[in-house]
Design a protein around this motif. Structure first.
Motif, PDB file in Angstrom:
ATOM      1  N   THR A 117      62.312  27.420 112.213  1.00  0.00           N
ATOM      2  CA  THR A 117      61.626  27.126 113.476  1.00  0.00           C
ATOM      3  C   THR A 117      60.824  25.829 113.362  1.00  0.00           C
ATOM      4  N   ASN A 118      60.111  25.668 112.264  1.00  0.00           N
ATOM      5  CA  ASN A 118      59.175  24.545 112.112  1.00  0.00           C
ATOM      6  C   ASN A 118      59.163  23.974 110.699  1.00  0.00           C
ATOM      7  N   GLY A 119      60.334  23.715 110.143  1.00  0.00           N
ATOM      8  CA  GLY A 119      60.376  23.151 108.786  1.00  0.00           C
ATOM      9  C   GLY A 119      60.961  21.742 108.751  1.00  0.00           C
ATOM     10  N   ARG A 120      60.927  21.069 109.903  1.00  0.00           N
ATOM     11  CA  ARG A 120      61.518  19.728 109.986  1.00  0.00           C
ATOM     12  C   ARG A 120      60.448  18.643 109.835  1.00  0.00           C
ATOM     13  N   ILE A 121      60.899  17.392 109.714  1.00  0.00           N
ATOM     14  CA  ILE A 121      59.976  16.296 109.403  1.00  0.00           C
ATOM     15  C   ILE A 121      58.866  16.165 110.450  1.00  0.00           C
ATOM     16  N   GLU A 122      59.220  16.327 111.718  1.00  0.00           N
ATOM     17  CA  GLU A 122      58.226  16.206 112.780  1.00  0.00           C
ATOM     18  C   GLU A 122      57.106  17.247 112.604  1.00  0.00           C
ATOM     19  N   ASP A 123      57.492  18.432 112.131  1.00  0.00           N
ATOM     20  CA  ASP A 123      56.515  19.506 111.928  1.00  0.00           C
ATOM     21  C   ASP A 123      55.558  19.150 110.803  1.00  0.00           C
ATOM     22  N   LEU A 124      56.092  18.578 109.732  1.00  0.00           N
ATOM     23  CA  LEU A 124      55.242  18.221 108.600  1.00  0.00           C
ATOM     24  C   LEU A 124      54.321  17.051 108.969  1.00  0.00           C
ATOM     25  N   ARG A 125      54.850  16.143 109.785  1.00  0.00           N
ATOM     26  CA  ARG A 125      53.995  15.044 110.281  1.00  0.00           C
ATOM     27  C   ARG A 125      52.832  15.599 111.101  1.00  0.00           C
ATOM     28  N   ALA A 126      53.121  16.596 111.920  1.00  0.00           N
ATOM     29  CA  ALA A 126      52.073  17.184 112.781  1.00  0.00           C
ATOM     30  C   ALA A 126      50.977  17.828 111.939  1.00  0.00           C
ATOM     31  N   VAL A 127      51.377  18.485 110.850  1.00  0.00           N
ATOM     32  CA  VAL A 127      50.386  19.102 109.947  1.00  0.00           C
ATOM     33  C   VAL A 127      49.546  18.017 109.285  1.00  0.00           C
ATOM     34  N   ALA A 128      50.223  16.963 108.799  1.00  0.00           N
ATOM     35  CA  ALA A 128      49.519  15.880 108.101  1.00  0.00           C
ATOM     36  C   ALA A 128      48.493  15.219 109.020  1.00  0.00           C
ATOM     37  N   LYS A 129      48.869  15.087 110.277  1.00  0.00           N
ATOM     38  CA  LYS A 129      47.967  14.437 111.240  1.00  0.00           C
ATOM     39  C   LYS A 129      46.652  15.222 111.383  1.00  0.00           C
ATOM     40  N   VAL A 130      46.766  16.541 111.351  1.00  0.00           N
ATOM     41  CA  VAL A 130      45.567  17.376 111.506  1.00  0.00           C
ATOM     42  C   VAL A 130      44.726  17.408 110.223  1.00  0.00           C
ATOM     43  N   VAL A 131      45.383  17.469 109.064  1.00  0.00           N
ATOM     44  CA  VAL A 131      44.607  17.720 107.829  1.00  0.00           C
ATOM     45  C   VAL A 131      44.260  16.446 107.055  1.00  0.00           C
ATOM     46  N   GLU A 132      44.759  15.304 107.505  1.00  0.00           N
ATOM     47  CA  GLU A 132      44.515  14.067 106.754  1.00  0.00           C
ATOM     48  C   GLU A 132      43.009  13.847 106.548  1.00  0.00           C
ATOM     49  N   GLY A 133      42.625  13.656 105.293  1.00  0.00           N
ATOM     50  CA  GLY A 133      41.219  13.414 104.957  1.00  0.00           C
ATOM     51  C   GLY A 133      40.359  14.668 104.959  1.00  0.00           C
ATOM     52  N   LYS A 134      40.975  15.827 105.202  1.00  0.00           N
ATOM     53  CA  LYS A 134      40.207  17.079 105.210  1.00  0.00           C
ATOM     54  C   LYS A 134      40.674  17.971 104.070  1.00  0.00           C
ATOM     55  N   LYS A 135      39.928  19.050 103.854  1.00  0.00           N
ATOM     56  CA  LYS A 135      40.299  20.051 102.838  1.00  0.00           C
ATOM     57  C   LYS A 135      40.529  21.389 103.521  1.00  0.00           C
ATOM     58  N   ILE A 136      41.461  22.163 102.997  1.00  0.00           N
ATOM     59  CA  ILE A 136      41.640  23.497 103.565  1.00  0.00           C
ATOM     60  C   ILE A 136      40.460  24.375 103.143  1.00  0.00           C
ATOM     61  N   ALA A 137      40.176  25.381 103.961  1.00  0.00           N
ATOM     62  CA  ALA A 137      39.012  26.247 103.722  1.00  0.00           C
ATOM     63  C   ALA A 137      39.157  26.981 102.387  1.00  0.00           C
ATOM     64  N   ASP A 138      38.008  27.287 101.765  1.00  0.00           N
ATOM     65  CA  ASP A 138      38.017  27.936 100.452  1.00  0.00           C
ATOM     66  C   ASP A 138      38.754  29.269 100.473  1.00  0.00           C
ATOM     67  N   ARG A 139      38.628  29.985 101.586  1.00  0.00           N
ATOM     68  CA  ARG A 139      39.201  31.334 101.625  1.00  0.00           C
ATOM     69  C   ARG A 139      40.722  31.324 101.797  1.00  0.00           C
ATOM     70  N   VAL A 140      41.264  30.121 102.089  1.00  0.00           N
ATOM     71  CA  VAL A 140      42.681  30.043 102.478  1.00  0.00           C
ATOM     72  C   VAL A 140      43.551  29.526 101.344  1.00  0.00           C
ATOM     73  N   SER A 141      44.732  30.145 101.205  1.00  0.00           N
ATOM     74  CA  SER A 141      45.756  29.558 100.361  1.00  0.00           C
ATOM     75  C   SER A 141      46.909  29.169 101.277  1.00  0.00           C
ATOM     76  N   ALA A 142      47.339  27.897 101.175  1.00  0.00           N
ATOM     77  CA  ALA A 142      48.304  27.362 102.144  1.00  0.00           C
ATOM     78  C   ALA A 142      49.509  26.773 101.430  1.00  0.00           C
ATOM     79  N   MET A 143      50.689  27.066 101.955  1.00  0.00           N
ATOM     80  CA  MET A 143      51.895  26.516 101.359  1.00  0.00           C
ATOM     81  C   MET A 143      52.744  25.810 102.405  1.00  0.00           C
ATOM     82  N   VAL A 144      53.393  24.742 101.948  1.00  0.00           N
ATOM     83  CA  VAL A 144      54.335  24.012 102.795  1.00  0.00           C
ATOM     84  C   VAL A 144      55.704  24.100 102.141  1.00  0.00           C
ATOM     85  N   VAL A 145      56.661  24.592 102.890  1.00  0.00           N
ATOM     86  CA  VAL A 145      58.030  24.710 102.388  1.00  0.00           C
ATOM     87  C   VAL A 145      58.935  23.877 103.296  1.00  0.00           C
TER      88      VAL A 145
END
Lengths: 469, 205
Positions: A349-377
């Motif tokens: 559903t969402n594993g294409r390049i555009e999807d990964l770009r969208a994630v990068a745009k939101v998290v660039e320069g930020k850190k994920i929350a301590d309570r969260v473990s996040a994976m990109v496949v």
């Protein structure tokens, strides 16, 4: 000839023969195969001493079962290994092209078909996987089949089918900023229900659909099956042709020109009949998350967990009550107060390049929350490579994401990537069914941008409050 | 495939809507390369406790329904994944007929290819049948495929719709692939004309 829909046209061009009751034998132009639903079909061929009719029309890849950690040294799980080894030997024995786990072209079957130019407008595409609907983004009639049908296609290059009804989903106007194809497809299912499309092929129409990129159209059509439809379709246009041109398996030279000339005829005629028409105003669609255990349990992120008693139908009330118990949620809770433990970015559903770009745009320069473990496949080896070349991988890794090898992964948890009981996940996948991502795991479906926002804040979050998109 | 002409037996009531194929047979059973023996995994998450013991509250663990040959379910039964393992698991357990107000398209086809009969009836009728099925082992349902009639324990007859072709294959236990391969000439001539008109249909390289 009377006015026909796009679906009518593709169907008519593929009817080999018709039984007296209307059951048709349909020719299949493209067949995708993966390890989980094919072994028994190959065994059936062998048992009956049958060959594959046209092996060049089948493409095989391993995706469901493989770990997303380093695979160069082989696979530990003996059952997964057996299933993958079986696909390798079956494809070698029957002469089918196969992308193994170490091939850069390997990836989720519905990502690699378009990526290789194997999926083409006006063709019939099948695969022993329900998300075959994805390929409808190209104006291909594409649907999932069972293993008996996989065997039928291998042996005869045809399928026995009854024609579905025509359904139009018309999106009027333009999507608002921060609203993506995933929000759109979930909003449609929330309106039609998961059985709303049963017995139908959906054609998605309107300005908001034409505006979508090919990646967005794939996300949209991918979830046609979650609305119960046999297939989803978007009429091919210049974006479609531009996406396909030059891809390894796409037509070349004079064949390309002839193909494009034909593809341009693939649109519904003026006045064509639809058995059902659903209309949504694009401006009314907000970023969406699911709260329950069916994809139709979707609401704008600005909403709150519904009260089961608010549903009119008693069966739906019972289903909602069960969903809330399973999800560990209380009616009335604001959706943006729900804390999460895991984030999964990936899937067909969402594993294409555009999807990964969208994630990068939101998290660039930020850190994920301590309570969260996040994976990109990433959806394929080629998507992974491109994301690394574009610097996306570096951004995600710096933010704290785990950067994995391609495959289906935690969308269905057949490999080691699974939720633990009661773990709550913001997921870009397609199914929030009980146990789908792991026994007892709790899934909230959403867009890549929304999942990225949740990764940063540690709870479901309206991404529009975080970035100026 | 196994033919089905008539069937009589107990019906297990499972009045839940949107029973998906992940629920019918979960992921851990999909690693098999065989069609056989999947009945043990049928409805795994609802049927067994986490320690592997039976959940006595689940309908198929209740004494009356351990040999059920019918299942009466809620709307949109078999939605989700295309896994034919769902049909294999039901059939292996002994369920040959499922009754619901609607079924997902893929599951519907998969079931018939495994000698199962799926009956679509209006939700009101399904609700009535569910209530009768609750009476347990004395509530016998029977179906006659030729006349397309389901008879409820109270004697009420429910006529159901079915494509002629599916009915013919199920009544006679026909191998659909063998039937299709008899049309070799028709398929070959379709292929010839389609390749002539659209040479681009053959994948490059």
């Amino acid at each position: 000839m009377s006015a026909r829909t796009l679906y009518d046209k593709i169907w008519d061009a593929h009817v080999v023969s018709t039984e007296p009751d209307g059951t048709c034998l349909i020719y299949i132009d493209r067949h995708l195969v993966h390890e989980v639903t094919s072994a028994q079909a190959f065994s059936g061929l062998r048992h009956n001493n049958r060959q594959i009719r046209r092996p060049e029309l089948t493409l095989a890849v391993v995706d469901h079962n493989i770990p997303t950690s380093d695979r160069s040294q082989g696979i530990d799980d003996p059952e997964s290994k057996l299933q993958i080894d079986t696909l390798r030997s079956n494809t070698a024995e029957f002469g089918v092209e196969y992308f193994d786990a170490t091939d850069v072209r390997q990836g989720i079957v519905h990502i690699i078909g378009p990526e290789q130019g194997f999926t083409l407008p006006g063709t019939t595409v099948v695969c022993g996987d329900s998300h075959t609907a994805t390929h409808g983004a190209f104006g291909a009639l594409a649907h999932g089949i069972g293993t008996s049908e996989v065997e039928h296609v291998l042996a005869s290059q045809t399928l026995l089918q009854t024609k579905s009804k025509n359904m139009q989903v018309l999106i009027k106007g333009k999507l608002q900023k921060g609203v993506t194809a995933k929000d759109l497809t979930l909003a449609i299912i929330a309106k039609t229900g998961t059985a709303g499309g049963t017995g139908h092929v959906i054609e998605y129409c309107g300005e908001a659909i034409s505006d979508l990129s090919m990646e967005g159209r794939m996300t949209l059509c991918n979830m046609a099956i979650e609305g119960g439809a046999r297939a989803g379709l978007v009429a091919p246009d210049e974006k479609t042709f531009a996406y396909l041109k030059g891809r390894p398996k796409a037509p070349k030279g004079a064949d390309w020109d002839a193909a494009v000339e034909y593809w341009k005829t693939l649109k519904s005629d003026e006045g064509a009949h639809y058995d059902q028409i659903v209309i949504l105003e694009a401006k009314d669609i907000a970023p969406v998350v699911t709260w329950g255990t069916s994809p139709e349990d979707a609401l704008p992120i600005t909403g709150s967990v519904p009260d089961p008693q608010s549903f009119e139908d008693e069966h739906k009330q019972a289903a909602a009550k069960r969903s809330l118990e399973y999800m560990g949620l209380t009616a009335g809770t604001s959706l943006d107060e729900i804390e999460i433990d895991k984030v999964f970015i990936g899937s067909c559903t969402n594993g294409r390049i555009e999807d990964l770009r969208a994630v990068a745009k939101v998290v660039e320069g930020k850190k994920i929350a301590d309570r969260v473990s996040a994976m990109v496949v990433p959806g394929s080896g080629l998507v992974k490579k491109q994301a690394e070349e574009e610097g996306i991988a570096d951004i995600l890794i710096a933010a704290g994401f785990d950067w994995r090898e391609p495959g289906c992964s935690m969308c269905l948890g057949m490999n080691p990537d699974r939720l633990k009981p009661q773990e709550r996940c913001a997921s870009t996948s397609n199914r929030n069914f009980e146990g789908r991502q792991g026994h007892g795991g709790r899934t909230h479906l959403m867009s890549p941008a929304m999942a990225a926002a949740a990764a940063v804040t540690g709870k479901l979050t309206d991404v529009r409050t975080m970035v100026d998109s | 495939m196994k033919a089905l002409k008539e069937l009589t037996g107990v019906a297990a009531p499972l009045p839940m809507m949107n029973v998906d194929t992940d629920m019918i047979i979960p992921k851990q059973y999909l690693k098999t390369i065989s069609r056989d023996g999947l009945g043990k995994g049928l409805f795994h998450a609802m049927r067994y406790h986490d320690d592997g013991t039976d959940n006595p509250d689940f309908v198929l663990n209740r004494e009356a329904y351990k040999n059920a040959s019918f299942l009466i379910a809620g709307d949109n039964f078999g939605c989700g994944s295309s896994r034919e393992h769902a049909a294999w698991a039901l059939e292996d357990f002994g369920i040959r007929c499922v009754i619901a107000s609607s079924f997902s398209d893929i599951f519907y086809n998969n079931a018939f290819k495994n000698g199962m009969l799926l009956i679509k009836l209006p939700q009101d009728a399904v609700d009535t049948l569910t209530a009768q099925a609750e009476y347990g082992s004395n509530a016998k349902f029977s179906v006659d495929l030729e006349s397309q009639i389901l008879t409820a324990p109270d004697g009420t007859e429910h006529k159901f719709e079915l494509d002629e072709f599916k009915k013919h294959c199920l009544l006679n236990g026909l191998d659909e692939i063998a039937l299709t391969l008899e049309k070799e000439n028709t398929i070959a001539s379709f292929e010839k004309s389609s390749t002539q008109n659209h040479s681009w249909l053959t994948p490059a390289n």
